[in-house]
Design a protein around this motif. Structure first.
Motif, PDB file in Angstrom:
ATOM      1  N   LEU A 139      -5.865   9.306 -44.927  1.00  0.00           N
ATOM      2  CA  LEU A 139      -5.949   8.426 -44.651  1.00  0.00           C
ATOM      3  C   LEU A 139      -6.742   8.300 -43.114  1.00  0.00           C
ATOM      4  N   PRO A 140      -6.927   7.511 -42.893  1.00  0.00           N
ATOM      5  CA  PRO A 140      -6.718   6.703 -41.417  1.00  0.00           C
ATOM      6  C   PRO A 140      -6.517   5.480 -40.831  1.00  0.00           C
ATOM      7  N   ILE A 141      -5.998   5.691 -39.283  1.00  0.00           N
ATOM      8  CA  ILE A 141      -5.255   4.324 -39.410  1.00  0.00           C
ATOM      9  C   ILE A 141      -5.842   3.632 -38.387  1.00  0.00           C
ATOM     10  N   LYS A 142      -5.447   2.371 -37.538  1.00  0.00           N
ATOM     11  CA  LYS A 142      -6.354   1.427 -36.411  1.00  0.00           C
ATOM     12  C   LYS A 142      -5.528   1.821 -36.053  1.00  0.00           C
ATOM     13  N   PRO A 143      -5.540   2.743 -34.212  1.00  0.00           N
ATOM     14  CA  PRO A 143      -4.977   2.899 -33.211  1.00  0.00           C
ATOM     15  C   PRO A 143      -4.488   1.326 -32.459  1.00  0.00           C
ATOM     16  N   LEU A 144      -2.884   1.694 -32.046  1.00  0.00           N
ATOM     17  CA  LEU A 144      -3.017   0.502 -31.114  1.00  0.00           C
ATOM     18  C   LEU A 144      -3.240   0.715 -29.759  1.00  0.00           C
ATOM     19  N   PRO A 145      -3.329  -1.109 -29.430  1.00  0.00           N
ATOM     20  CA  PRO A 145      -3.851  -0.990 -27.904  1.00  0.00           C
ATOM     21  C   PRO A 145      -2.940  -0.595 -26.980  1.00  0.00           C
ATOM     22  N   GLY A 146      -3.194  -0.039 -25.609  1.00  0.00           N
ATOM     23  CA  GLY A 146      -2.234   0.757 -24.868  1.00  0.00           C
ATOM     24  C   GLY A 146      -0.932   0.302 -24.344  1.00  0.00           C
ATOM     25  N   VAL A 147      -0.910  -1.268 -24.500  1.00  0.00           N
ATOM     26  CA  VAL A 147       0.361  -2.112 -23.967  1.00  0.00           C
ATOM     27  C   VAL A 147       1.262  -1.384 -25.047  1.00  0.00           C
ATOM     28  N   MET A 148       1.152  -1.697 -26.071  1.00  0.00           N
ATOM     29  CA  MET A 148       2.127  -1.534 -27.042  1.00  0.00           C
ATOM     30  C   MET A 148       2.531  -0.197 -27.293  1.00  0.00           C
ATOM     31  N   ILE A 149       1.654   1.301 -27.285  1.00  0.00           N
ATOM     32  CA  ILE A 149       1.926   2.514 -27.418  1.00  0.00           C
ATOM     33  C   ILE A 149       3.171   2.289 -25.634  1.00  0.00           C
ATOM     34  N   LYS A 150       2.896   2.453 -24.793  1.00  0.00           N
ATOM     35  CA  LYS A 150       3.770   2.088 -24.018  1.00  0.00           C
ATOM     36  C   LYS A 150       5.165   1.350 -23.926  1.00  0.00           C
ATOM     37  N   ILE A 151       5.024   0.518 -24.457  1.00  0.00           N
ATOM     38  CA  ILE A 151       6.631  -0.516 -25.251  1.00  0.00           C
ATOM     39  C   ILE A 151       7.186   0.987 -26.136  1.00  0.00           C
ATOM     40  N   LEU A 152       6.568   1.178 -26.802  1.00  0.00           N
ATOM     41  CA  LEU A 152       7.482   2.078 -28.343  1.00  0.00           C
ATOM     42  C   LEU A 152       7.591   3.446 -27.603  1.00  0.00           C
ATOM     43  N   GLN A 153       6.752   4.088 -26.394  1.00  0.00           N
ATOM     44  CA  GLN A 153       7.381   5.733 -26.160  1.00  0.00           C
ATOM     45  C   GLN A 153       8.192   5.401 -25.041  1.00  0.00           C
ATOM     46  N   ASP A 154       8.537   3.716 -24.511  1.00  0.00           N
ATOM     47  CA  ASP A 154       9.847   3.772 -23.453  1.00  0.00           C
ATOM     48  C   ASP A 154      11.482   3.552 -24.242  1.00  0.00           C
ATOM     49  N   GLY A 155      10.628   3.003 -25.801  1.00  0.00           N
ATOM     50  CA  GLY A 155      11.610   2.299 -27.054  1.00  0.00           C
ATOM     51  C   GLY A 155      12.354   1.280 -27.603  1.00  0.00           C
ATOM     52  N   GLY A 156      10.982   0.322 -26.881  1.00  0.00           N
ATOM     53  CA  GLY A 156      11.070  -0.561 -26.960  1.00  0.00           C
ATOM     54  C   GLY A 156      11.462  -1.481 -25.423  1.00  0.00           C
ATOM     55  N   LEU A 157      10.634  -2.903 -25.589  1.00  0.00           N
ATOM     56  CA  LEU A 157      10.670  -3.637 -24.399  1.00  0.00           C
ATOM     57  C   LEU A 157      12.074  -3.507 -23.688  1.00  0.00           C
ATOM     58  N   ALA A 158      13.150  -4.097 -24.216  1.00  0.00           N
ATOM     59  CA  ALA A 158      14.332  -3.433 -23.302  1.00  0.00           C
ATOM     60  C   ALA A 158      14.302  -2.439 -22.462  1.00  0.00           C
ATOM     61  N   GLU A 159      14.264  -1.945 -23.422  1.00  0.00           N
ATOM     62  CA  GLU A 159      14.371  -0.375 -22.393  1.00  0.00           C
ATOM     63  C   GLU A 159      13.514  -0.189 -21.412  1.00  0.00           C
TER      64      GLU A 159
END
Lengths: 418, 166
Positions: B135-155
């Motif tokens: 199943l294809p998925i809708k990609p997340l916007p860049g800002v959110m990928i960046k926050i997720l990659q950092d482990g969350g906004l606190a991080e």
């Protein structure tokens, strides 16, 4: 190409022209948290190595959701908030001062053109004052307290053109319930709702706050209105800050526009267990009720208490009904006392509780029993919302709630208005 | 970011009161404790059934209602790795990303309770191992990928002291 109010306010706060779907980091005019969300934000603030809030004059915390504390655990969280407020020196409104979405405008913290975030979903209320305000979570609140900024996706806008005049016995609450029923709970997801037209202009600022308050119930990020002379008079009466009114351009681009004629609208009720499960009063009239509530950030203002008092004057509520009244703020409670409105409600049988959220969110002040029906002026009727997942919640206007408290069953207020 | 687990399926308009009821969230900051009550009003046994790494799969408007960040935290602390839905309410969406809980938007009609999935965020696909479907998925916007990659906004803030999407 023209801009919407949402695009203009967000653009003004990041010093660039923005369009729907842009992602921006914008400067905030005000940041707010309540006792359900602030403790987690304080924890995040520490974790994020926050030292000082960006500007104590632009930060407020309010204890309204469980106020006064009904439990030891809650008391500990309230103490955490009080300590943090003392340390940081921002505006702090303790128990009994009122519900956050009344206090923010009433204390003059919001003016036209502002960009405001609050860690509470009904922060969209201040759209009625021509401010872009929206709910955020606790980590967002912490980030906003530290930096005075937050990232936003600029929303598309959904214009509601509301023509005609509401008939007697039908109010802003009925109108917004009707609109939510029409567009459904996710009909405006991520969009800024913009309410325009003759019916909106005819509303008081109180009524407009009711409409903007419930924008989130159709998924909207904001519930915006233009400022007119009523807005400016109200804002100038409450705030020292200069309003900066913002209007949409005639050629602004909307994702959706819907037009409604409201002159024949009957009173509306949202049936259990979703806010978009809306029916005209005739469909639910006669449903027995055990509890009626007037209050909350949706409908606890002086105008709402007056409407209820007018129906309840020299009458007694049905003995099978518990009738709870929570004025939206201390100031409103005092005004209602001075006008004799509160005396009328108490004589009719009301149990008056502390200004604040009242029983809306199930923490205190009237948790219903299994199988009971409740008719509050609140904004949510989710299963379990008032603290019991076996209770049934019907949302309505203050007039419908007052009429139902008299009748002991859901009743059409037009039969009781004198 | 790749996740494997089983599906727990829910319907449309799963609101934040169902995810974590107001009667619990005001009492404590202990997310492990709150997690025991996650989805309780829809499925009283959910916390006992969910295994670490599992997925919540739902219909439209998942997470509608309040701004309570306890909702995504409780989901995360219950062991759920990703929430997959046709669409999300904006507050839940924002809060989940800030907490480091990945979300995936896709058509969930073809995913059934108990299905075993492999969710590959980097590749932007869901492999339904039970049904042999992709199943294809809708990609997340860049800002959110960046926050997720950092482990969350606190991080993210720990790292940069403010917003840094440059």
């Amino acid at each position: 190409m023209g801009k919407t109010i949402a695009e203009k306010i967000l653009g003004a706060h990041c010093q660039q022209a923005v369009s729907a779907n842009d992602i921006v980091v914008a400067d905030l005019d005000y940041v707010m948290g309540q006792d359900g969300t602030s403790p987690l934000a304080i924890q995040a603030f520490r974790e994020m190595k926050g030292q000082k809030v960006f500007d104590p004059r632009r930060v407020a915390m309010i204890i309204d959701h469980s106020a006064p504390s009904p439990l030891e655990g809650v008391s500990a969280l309230h103490a955490l908030m009080r300590d943090f407020a003392r340390e940081q020196g921002f505006n702090f409104y303790d128990i009994g001062e009122g519900v956050c979405h009344q206090l923010m405008p009433e204390k003059g913290n919001v003016v036209c053109g502002d960009l405001v975030v609050g860690a509470d979903s009904h922060t969209c209320s201040y759209g009625a004052l021509n401010a872009f305000s929206t709910g955020v979570g606790s980590t967002d609140l912490a980030a906003a307290m530290i930096s005075g900024k937050l990232w936003f996706k600029v929303p598309e806008s959904f214009k509601f053109v509301l023509n005609g005049q509401l008939p007697a016995g039908v109010y802003a609450k009925d109108l917004i319930l009707y609109l939510i029923g029409q567009v459904t709970a996710d009909g405006a997801t991520y969009m800024a709702a913009e309410y325009v037209g003759e019916a909106v202009r005819a509303l008081s600022v109180e009524g407009r706050l009711t409409m903007s308050n419930m924008a989130i119930e159709m998924g909207a990020k904001a519930g915006l209105m233009e400022a007119d002379e009523k807005t400016l008079a109200w804002v100038q009466q409450h705030s020292q800050r200069e309003p900066r009114p913002v209007t949409s351009d005639p050629d602004a681009v909307y994702a959706r526009v819907e037009e409604y004629e409201v002159s024949n609208l009957p009173p509306q009720v949202a049936k259990p267990h979703t806010v978009d499960n809306v029916a005209p009063i005739t469909e639910v009239a006669g449903t027995p009720i055990q509890q009626a509530v007037i209050g909350t950030c949706t409908n606890g203002r002086l105008e709402d208490l007056r409407i209820a008092a007018q129906i309840l004057q020299d009458r007694k509520i049905n003995p099978q009904v518990r009738f709870i009244v929570a004025p939206a703020s201390r100031r409103i409670m005092l005004e209602a006392i001075k006008e004799g409105v509160l005396q009328t409600l108490i004589e009719a049988g009301a149990a008056v509780v502390t200004p604040g959220c009242g029983p809306c969110v199930g923490t205190h002040n009237g948790v219903p029993s299994d199988g009971e029906n409740v008719i509050p002026t609140a904004n949510r009727n989710f299963k379990g919302r008032m603290g019991n997942n076996k209770a049934f919640i019907y949302l309505a206007s203050p007039a419908t709630v007052a009429a139902s408290a008299l009748a002991g069953e859901i009743a059409d207020p037009r039969e009781f208005i004198r | 970011m790749k996740f494997n687990g089983r599906v727990h399926k829910f319907g449309n308009d799963v609101n934040t009161d169902y995810i974590i009821s107001g009667r619990y969230k005001f009492k404590t900051l202990d997310m492990k404790e709150l997690a025991k009550h996650v989805m309780e009003d829809l499925d009283p046994d959910f916390y006992n059934k969910v295994q670490s790494g599992d997925f919540i799969v739902a219909g439209t408007n998942f997470g509608c209602g309040s701004s309570r960040e306890q909702a995504p935290w409780a989901v995360l602390y219950a062991g759920v790795s990703v929430v997959i839905a046709k669409s999300f309410a904006r507050l839940f969406y924002r809060n989940a990303i800030n907490c480091g809980l990945p979300l995936v938007e896709c058509d969930t009609d073809r995913i059934e309770p108990g299905d075993e999935l492999e969710v590959d965020l980097a590749q932007g696909v869901i492999n339904n191992l039970t049904r042999g479907e992709v199943l294809p998925i809708k990609p997340l916007p860049g800002v959110m990928i960046k926050i997720l990659q950092d482990g969350g906004l606190a991080e993210h803030f720990q790292k940069y002291g403010t917003f840094n999407f440059g």
